[in-house]
Design a protein around this motif. Sequence first.
Motif, mmCIF file in Angstrom:
data_model
loop_
_atom_site.group_PDB
_atom_site.id
_atom_site.type_symbol
_atom_site.label_atom_id
_atom_site.label_comp_id
_atom_site.label_asym_id
_atom_site.label_seq_id
_atom_site.Cartn_x
_atom_site.Cartn_y
_atom_site.Cartn_z
ATOM 1 N N UNK A 1 0.828 -1.202 0.000
ATOM 2 C CA UNK A 1 0.000 0.000 0.000
ATOM 3 C C UNK A 1 0.868 1.259 0.000
ATOM 4 N N UNK A 2 0.490 2.232 -0.821
ATOM 5 C CA UNK A 2 1.136 3.538 -0.805
ATOM 6 C C UNK A 2 0.642 4.325 0.403
ATOM 7 N N UNK A 3 1.564 4.806 1.230
ATOM 8 C CA UNK A 3 1.203 5.552 2.426
ATOM 9 C C UNK A 3 1.592 7.013 2.241
ATOM 10 N N UNK A 4 0.602 7.902 2.281
ATOM 11 C CA UNK A 4 0.845 9.330 2.116
ATOM 12 C C UNK A 4 0.320 10.128 3.294
ATOM 13 N N UNK A 5 0.199 11.427 3.094
ATOM 14 C CA UNK A 5 -0.318 12.320 4.144
ATOM 15 C C UNK A 5 -1.362 13.258 3.542
ATOM 16 N N UNK A 6 -2.177 13.831 4.405
ATOM 17 C CA UNK A 6 -3.078 14.888 3.970
ATOM 18 C C UNK A 6 -2.482 16.237 4.376
ATOM 19 N N UNK A 7 -2.855 17.259 3.604
ATOM 20 C CA UNK A 7 -2.396 18.603 3.945
ATOM 21 C C UNK A 7 -3.436 19.623 3.512
#
Length: 382
Positions: free
Chosen positions: A32-38
């Motif tokens: 799974x690609x793990x990103x962030x919100x901003x």
Amino acid sequence: MNSLSSFLLLLLLPALTVVGLSTTGAAITTITTVGVTYATPASAAGSSPISPDRIAAKVTSMRIPAVRILDSDPALIRSFAYTNVSLLLSVPNPLVPLLATNRSLAMRWVYRHVLPFHPRSRISMISVGDDIISYSPDISQFLLRAMQNVYQSLRDLSIYKVSVSTTFSFFNTISTTSAPSTARFQQPNGDFIISPVLQFLEMTNSSFLINIYPYNFYRSNFEIPIGFALFQEHPFLFRDDLTTGVRYRNIFDIMIDSVISAMAVMGHENLPVIVAETGWPCTGTDAREVDATVLYAEMYLKGLIKHLRSGNGTPLRKEGVAEAYIFELVGREQQGTRNWGILDQNMTQKYRFEFSNGCKTSRFRTYLIGLLLVVVVLRLLM
């Protein structure tokens, strides 16, 4: 075939076999690609807003592969040009009725937020609205038409690699249950809003976006041990789905499989799922939120990333979720609000964990080496 070619082919056969097995394994195991919100925060008195270039530089230095931009600031989208960071944009909820009733406004939004930057900035998806059912039930009726207008605007501009979806919240969408097999979409929204959206996602090869917060699930049921919410491994930390006999080791998987079960009931069990938001607050709204601590937030995030990197998926979805976005990059430090940020306002990192995944890189290198070996052999045999 000359003798030299035969010798080289025999020499490379073991290597090609290893490469084939390695790339086959890579195809089976999905990470799974793990990103962030901003979202651009409101500036505190006497402070300057964080520049988009500084945000992009911080994201790339932390090797974060994907960012969900909640306010779709054009300056921030531009700052990610040539960074190879995947971007998930969002259309603000108040714009949904306007984009639904006026096709030209949908085209104008795409002109402003996508066309000037794509493909230099890697925009992968647009979420039309965010948890719009709880935001305003009155405008939920406009959701599908707005999604269709944004989708068609992209196609009219020959932009085919940007998909369109919308984001739902677990607690305002799924009937709350500890048994995923009995989970259903809440009615009447399930039939009148979610079902048509699922059909649209299926037809356009898009994904179902859902906000997943085990913290809220844990707080709503104090019989659940804190370790079960924090991915802690212990022989007695489990819950069984008595209908299917499936055993669950964490709340996150229960929530994901509840979504998958609800989609399956409506005939869309194979739609990819993206976790648009997840996280654990390091501070709560008041002193009663004793489990909103820096320690537990770090435990949750480390456990989440380890779980997603394992490639084990969930009991009902072996490939797991396609992407997951941690809420959020920079925390809001106003008193009386939860702070979910993995960075402080001064951009220092609160927790020690890595977003990037070395397995993908090494497999990709192995795949490239294999291709080069094949090309060399074929050219020698010609």
